[in-house]
Structures are given as structure tokens and as C-alpha cells.
Design a protein around this motif. Structure first.
Motif, mmCIF file in Angstrom:
data_model
loop_
_atom_site.group_PDB
_atom_site.id
_atom_site.type_symbol
_atom_site.label_atom_id
_atom_site.label_comp_id
_atom_site.label_asym_id
_atom_site.label_seq_id
_atom_site.Cartn_x
_atom_site.Cartn_y
_atom_site.Cartn_z
ATOM 1 N N ASP A 3 1.241 -11.886 19.234
ATOM 2 C CA ASP A 3 0.542 -10.708 18.703
ATOM 3 C C ASP A 3 -0.268 -10.998 17.440
ATOM 4 O OD1 ASP A 3 1.429 -8.922 20.652
ATOM 5 O OD2 ASP A 3 3.370 -8.739 19.658
ATOM 6 N N PHE A 4 0.232 -11.939 16.619
ATOM 7 C CA PHE A 4 -0.452 -12.213 15.346
ATOM 8 C C PHE A 4 -0.520 -13.721 15.094
ATOM 9 C CE2 PHE A 4 1.747 -8.139 14.976
ATOM 10 C CZ PHE A 4 0.669 -7.307 14.701
ATOM 11 N N VAL A 5 -1.659 -14.138 14.598
ATOM 12 C CA VAL A 5 -1.844 -15.558 14.284
ATOM 13 C C VAL A 5 -2.410 -15.695 12.867
ATOM 14 C CG1 VAL A 5 -3.328 -17.566 14.767
ATOM 15 C CG2 VAL A 5 -2.133 -16.449 16.635
ATOM 16 N N ILE A 6 -1.909 -16.699 12.158
ATOM 17 C CA ILE A 6 -2.506 -17.073 10.870
ATOM 18 C C ILE A 6 -3.126 -18.448 11.068
ATOM 19 C CG2 ILE A 6 -2.044 -17.735 8.472
ATOM 20 C CD1 ILE A 6 0.328 -15.822 8.509
ATOM 21 N N THR A 7 -4.365 -18.619 10.646
ATOM 22 C CA THR A 7 -4.979 -19.952 10.703
ATOM 23 C C THR A 7 -5.120 -20.469 9.274
ATOM 24 O OG1 THR A 7 -7.243 -19.091 10.604
ATOM 25 C CG2 THR A 7 -6.301 -19.414 12.781
ATOM 26 N N MET A 8 -4.800 -21.737 9.094
ATOM 27 C CA MET A 8 -4.950 -22.329 7.760
ATOM 28 C C MET A 8 -5.292 -23.805 7.863
ATOM 29 S SD MET A 8 -0.930 -22.128 6.629
ATOM 30 C CE MET A 8 -1.238 -22.707 4.969
ATOM 31 N N ASP A 9 -5.859 -24.334 6.785
ATOM 32 C CA ASP A 9 -6.285 -25.731 6.787
ATOM 33 C C ASP A 9 -5.104 -26.669 6.569
ATOM 34 O OD1 ASP A 9 -8.769 -24.740 7.139
ATOM 35 O OD2 ASP A 9 -9.558 -25.304 5.170
ATOM 36 N N ALA A 10 -5.298 -27.914 6.997
ATOM 37 C CA ALA A 10 -4.217 -28.905 6.910
ATOM 38 C C ALA A 10 -4.296 -29.749 5.644
ATOM 39 C CB ALA A 10 -4.278 -29.821 8.133
ATOM 40 N N ASP A 11 -5.332 -29.492 4.819
ATOM 41 C CA ASP A 11 -5.518 -30.356 3.650
ATOM 42 C C ASP A 11 -4.796 -29.877 2.403
ATOM 43 O OD1 ASP A 11 -6.998 -28.151 2.996
ATOM 44 O OD2 ASP A 11 -8.941 -29.132 3.192
ATOM 45 N N GLY A 12 -4.000 -28.813 2.547
ATOM 46 C CA GLY A 12 -3.202 -28.327 1.428
ATOM 47 C C GLY A 12 -3.947 -27.411 0.474
ATOM 48 N N GLN A 13 -5.149 -26.988 0.835
ATOM 49 C CA GLN A 13 -5.913 -26.106 -0.061
ATOM 50 C C GLN A 13 -5.386 -24.673 -0.039
ATOM 51 O OE1 GLN A 13 -10.337 -26.533 -0.872
ATOM 52 N NE2 GLN A 13 -10.214 -27.307 1.196
ATOM 53 N N HIS A 14 -4.935 -24.238 1.127
ATOM 54 C CA HIS A 14 -4.502 -22.847 1.265
ATOM 55 C C HIS A 14 -3.055 -22.679 0.811
ATOM 56 C CE1 HIS A 14 -7.732 -22.498 4.651
ATOM 57 N NE2 HIS A 14 -8.247 -22.481 3.436
ATOM 58 N N ASP A 15 -2.850 -21.753 -0.108
ATOM 59 C CA ASP A 15 -1.507 -21.516 -0.637
ATOM 60 C C ASP A 15 -0.714 -20.692 0.374
ATOM 61 O OD1 ASP A 15 0.742 -20.956 -2.020
ATOM 62 O OD2 ASP A 15 -0.247 -19.930 -3.706
ATOM 63 N N PRO A 16 0.316 -21.274 0.984
ATOM 64 C CA PRO A 16 1.080 -20.542 2.013
ATOM 65 C C PRO A 16 1.736 -19.268 1.482
ATOM 66 C CG PRO A 16 1.567 -22.885 2.092
ATOM 67 C CD PRO A 16 0.797 -22.659 0.836
ATOM 68 N N MET A 17 1.873 -19.189 0.142
ATOM 69 C CA MET A 17 2.481 -17.963 -0.414
ATOM 70 C C MET A 17 1.615 -16.740 -0.129
ATOM 71 S SD MET A 17 4.145 -18.984 -4.058
ATOM 72 C CE MET A 17 4.826 -17.369 -4.340
ATOM 73 N N SER A 18 0.334 -16.962 0.106
ATOM 74 C CA SER A 18 -0.577 -15.832 0.381
ATOM 75 C C SER A 18 -0.529 -15.402 1.846
ATOM 76 C CB SER A 18 -2.015 -16.226 0.033
ATOM 77 O OG SER A 18 -2.108 -16.657 -1.293
#
Lengths: 232, 122
Positions: free
Chosen positions: A76-91
Motif C-alpha cells: 500500500d505504501f512505499v518510501i524511496t530513498m537514495d543509497a548514498d546516505g544523504q537521506h536522513d531515515p529519521m524523516s
């Protein structure tokens, strides 16, 4: 489900997956975009599931692979994020909450402070060409619901090269609601941006992206349903 | 002279076409398109007066201009059709690669499940 496209990210992928598990509390799927290093092995060791592409098809193609698989599994829901560590998973939770609560179909994680002078000019030009006003249109940090996942698994979406303005135009045309959520991003831990690297690459990218934005620009004044949040 | 060149080129092209189709290097559908091009060259070579007559009807003073313009237009259309085909193939190729990645994952899951079932029976 968290989808992380990765190409030769062995240095960061393990930490990114561990953080994603801790903060998003969702299954993590890494789409290995034909890496030649130990990205796949590191991802498996960190506990992620891996979809291995037989050859490199680009970050957007890899992301779409994850979305197609999510669609197939009925996620039902997907989060996409980069693999280079730029995106803070806390968000991730902020993004997810926005779509789970039904406030929007897509939550676009924005971090304007990351924009160098060149990047800001590029964003402005994309906005002018497409007629869409997004603060950080190249951000790959997004959460989306089943409607958006379905829209992005189409063949039309496969025509796109990047996950930037083309994807946003497609979502707007599908009449999906996009909400911009300020998120935290870190400086890149290793390597460099594949797009904002050399002037030649930037020039080629901008020509392609602006041409696409102009060609797909909506002729009718039909502004997307878009909200901007001020809280991170 | 132009007639001789056009005739020679048309004949050479038709031979190359025949060779490519016979050796399975060119699909027959493309062969037909190129066959039309060969016919045009043959017309230009064997009946040069035809183009001049059409050019006169269209108020074009110099006949070969019409032939060259038509050839350029045909080439542009052909190039555009090729790019359309190339775009379609690219999408198909990408979606096939994605499908393969998904099926491999499913296969790995299936293998794991089968192994678990086999070991529990054993």
C-alpha cells in the motif's frame, strides 16, 4: 516497504539499510542496478531483500523496478530513498504519515539547503519550463500510496530517464496530490552526484530535462493539488 | 550523368537488400520500405523526364531539386520512425530487465521455501 536503488554503493548501503530498518520499521528492498562491487552482498548482510537487475538501467529505472514489485505484491505504501546516505531515515516517518493519513498521494521530501548555486538555477529552470513549482524537484526521497505506485509503474513512466521533473509531471497529470515535506539530508558520504558532476553532464542533463518539461507542459492552467508543510 | 549514378545506386542498393534479406540480416518489413526507395531511384534513373514533368507542374524550375527535397523528406521521416522504434525497444528492454529481476527474486523465495519444506520432511 522501503525501496533503495543502488549502483556501486558498497561503502554506504549497509548503514543506510540499518538506519532505514530502525526508523521506518518497514521491509527494505534494495534494487541493485548492475553494481560491479559488493553492494548486493552488503545489502543482504544488512538484512535487506535484493532485486538484481541484469544490467544498469539508471536510478529511475531501478526505482521503478522496486515500485513494480511493490505493486505486484500489493503493497500500500512505499518510501524511496537514495543509497548514498544523504537521506536522513529519521524523516521517513514524516513522509509516510503524510500519505498514510491521506493528506497526499505523494510526499516529496525537500531539503532546499542542499542546493548549490548551480542546482538552484537548475531547479528554477525546471520550474519555469514545466510550469510546476516544486522546491526540490530532483529529490528522490519520497513516500507514496498505491495510486501513485500504480501510476509510476506504467510504460509511460518507463520512458523517463530520471526521477525528477518528468516523474512529477506524470503524477500531476494523473491528478495525484503531492505534498512537499521538509526533511533532513546529509552531505554525500562517498562518491559524487551522477548528474551534478561535470559541466558536460550537467549540460546534457539540463537539455534533456528542460526539453521534456517543455514538451509535457500542461497547456491548460490546471495547477496540481499541492501542499507545502513547514514542519520537518 | 546523374541518371547513370541513380541507376547504378538503385541497382547496388537492390542487390544489397536482397543479400541482407536472404541472410536474415534485415526483416522483410524493413526490406519492403527500402524496396520502395530502390524503386524511386530506378524511376529517377530510367525515367528522368517524370521528375521534370512533375516539377514543371509544381512550378519548380530545376527538376532535380524536387527529387532531392523528396529524398531528404523521406530520410527525415525514416530517421524519425527509427527513433520511435528505438524508444519502444528501449522501454521494452528496460521493463524486461525489471521483470527478470522480479522473477529472480520470486525464484529465490520459491527455492528457499522448497528447501525448507524438504529439510523439514527429511
Amino acid at each position: 516497504m522501503v525501496v533503495i536503488p543502488a549502483f556501486n554503493e558498497e561503502a554506504t548501503i549497509g548503514d543506510v539499510i540499518t538506519s532505514a530498518f530502525r526508523h521506518a520499521d518497514l521491509p527494505v528492498w534494495v534494487v541493485d542496478d548492475g553494481s560491479t562491487d559488493l553492494t548486493k552482498e552488503r545489502a543482504l548482510t544488512a538484512g535487506a531483500r535484493v532485486l538484481s537487475l541484469p544490467f544498469q538501467i539508471g536510478a529511475w529505472g531501478a526505482t521503478q523496478t522496486g515500485l513494480r514489485y511493490a505493486h505486484k505484491l500489493g503493497v500500500d505504501f512505499v518510501i524511496t530513498m537514495d543509497a548514498d546516505g544523504q537521506h536522513d531515515p529519521m524523516s521517513a516517518k514524516h513522509l509516510l504519515e503524510t500519505v498514510v493519513s491521506g493528506k497526499a498521494d505523494v510526499a516529496l521530501g525537500t531539503f532546499e539547503a542542499r542546493g548549490s548555486g548551480l542546482r538552484r538555477v537548475a531547479w528554477k529552470m525546471m520550474g519555469l519550463a514545466s510550469g510546476l513549482d516544486f522546491r526540490d524537484p530532483t529529490s528522490g526521497y519520497r513516500a507514496m500510496n498505491a495510486s501513485a505506485i500504480k501510476a509510476l509503474t506504467s510504460s509511460a513512466a518507463s520512458m523517463l530517464d530520471h526521477q525528477d521533473i518528468g516523474v512529477l509531471i506524470l503524477l500531476v497529470r494523473a491528478r495525484l496530490r503531492i505534498s512537499e515535506i521538509p526533511v533532513n539530508m546529509f552531505p554525500r558520504k562517498s562518491g559524487q552526484s551522477r548528474i551534478f558532476s561535470t559541466w558536460r553532464v550537467v549540460f546534457s542533463y539540463m537539455i534533456h530535462t528542460l526539453s521534456l518539461a517543455l514538451a509535457k507542459r500542461q497547456l491548460r492552467r490546471n495547477q496540481p493539488s499541492k501542499q507545502r508543510n513547514t514542519l520537518a | 550523368m546523374i541518371q547513370a549514378v541513380a541507376t547504378l545506386f538503385g541497382l547496388s542498393l537492390s542487390l544489397v537488400l536482397l543479400f541482407l534479406i536472404r541472410r536474415d540480416r534485415l526483416h522483410i518489413s524493413h526490406g519492403v520500405t527500402w524496396g520502395v526507395a530502390v524503386l524511386c531511384f530506378a524511376l529517377l534513373g530510367f525515367a528522368p523526364g517524370l521528375f521534370d514533368a512533375i516539377a514543371r507542374e509544381l512550378n519548380i524550375i530545376y527538376g532535380p531539386t524536387l527529387a532531392i527535397s523528396l529524398a531528404i523528406a523521406a530520410l527525415v521521416i525514416k530517421a524519425l520512425l527509427l527513433d520511435i522504434e528505438c524508444s519502444k525497444l528501449r522501454v521494452k528492454n528496460q521493463r524486461l530487465a525489471q521483470k527478470l529481476a522480479m522473477l529472480e527474486s520470486d525464484l529465490a523465495d520459491h527455492r528457499n521455501a522448497t528447501n525448507k519444506a524438504t529439510s523439514s520432511l527429511g
